[in-house]
Design an enzyme around this catalytic site. Sequence first.
Site, PDB file in Angstrom:
ATOM      1  N   GLY A  25       0.796  -1.254   0.149  1.00  0.00           N
ATOM      2  CA  GLY A  25       0.043   0.052   0.027  1.00  0.00           C
ATOM      3  C   GLY A  25       0.930   1.251   0.041  1.00  0.00           C
ATOM      4  N   ASN A  26       0.384   2.428   0.390  1.00  0.00           N
ATOM      5  CA  ASN A  26       1.200   3.629   0.500  1.00  0.00           C
ATOM      6  C   ASN A  26       0.315   4.274   1.410  1.00  0.00           C
ATOM      7  OD1 ASN A  26      -0.812   5.508  -0.851  1.00  0.00           O
ATOM      8  ND2 ASN A  26      -0.636   4.107  -2.521  1.00  0.00           N
ATOM      9  N   ARG A  27       1.109   5.604   1.945  1.00  0.00           N
ATOM     10  CA  ARG A  27       0.497   6.418   3.103  1.00  0.00           C
ATOM     11  C   ARG A  27      -0.454   7.286   2.711  1.00  0.00           C
ATOM     12  NH1 ARG A  27       4.151   4.801   6.933  1.00  0.00           N
ATOM     13  NH2 ARG A  27       6.066   4.139   6.433  1.00  0.00           N
TER      14      ARG A  27
END
Length: 220
Positions: A25-27
């Site tokens: 995923g990413n932030r």
Amino acid sequence: MISGKKILVTAGPTYEPIDPVRFIGNRSSGKMGVAIAEAFADEGGDVVLIKGPVRIEADHTKVKTINIETAEEMHSACMKHCTDSDIIIMAAAVADYTPITTHAEKLKKGDGNLILELERTKDILAQMGLQKKEGQILIGFALESEEGSDNAIQKLKKKNLDMIVLNSLQNKGAGFQHDTNQVTIFDKFGNSNKFDLKSKAEVAIDIINAVKNYATHAQQ
Ligand code: CTP
């Protein structure tokens, strides 16, 4: 100019599954996209918000939210809704790569290294640029650590965008996971406008004003 228009907004990250319990995923917090969806709805737009897996919700009766998880799901939902949208704002941080195989069972650890093979996801914004209809306004986002402006302008041209919103990673308080953002908005006529650090709700209003100016310019 916004009232009664169909607006498509994307927000948040995508999660690319490795196995039933793990993902890449990413932030992205989704805050910028949700603020944009609410701001367009406040102006009377009929908003479809396609949102990755974040808890934040748009609080407006004129925002219809579609929740997705993966880049592939984001792609399908966007393709379904983009053709009849007047204005499209792609604020989501869509994964550029996804695991080639998703394991059906939880991966067991071994003694050695684990190599994950990733493949490119579909570039939704680029596809929208290719199939853009007359009069449709397509807006992308760029997050750049260096050489921001040049890269953003290149992206605008390459993906056939009308406008691009650059968040610079060099600015404290801007971008992922903050409540504030500092953006520069470029349009395809060569105009650019650098804004101060402000709340994401205020940035959303700057984006709407930029869209209004752009539409006036495009009609001339
Ligand atoms: N985007 C998309 N589909 C993807 C990836 C990104 O529609 N598979 C959209 C994002 O929503 C955003 C813009 O494209 O509006 C970002 O462009 P991209 O070229 O992915 O930017 P970066 O990831 O910053 O590019 P690079 O890796 O080239 O720095």
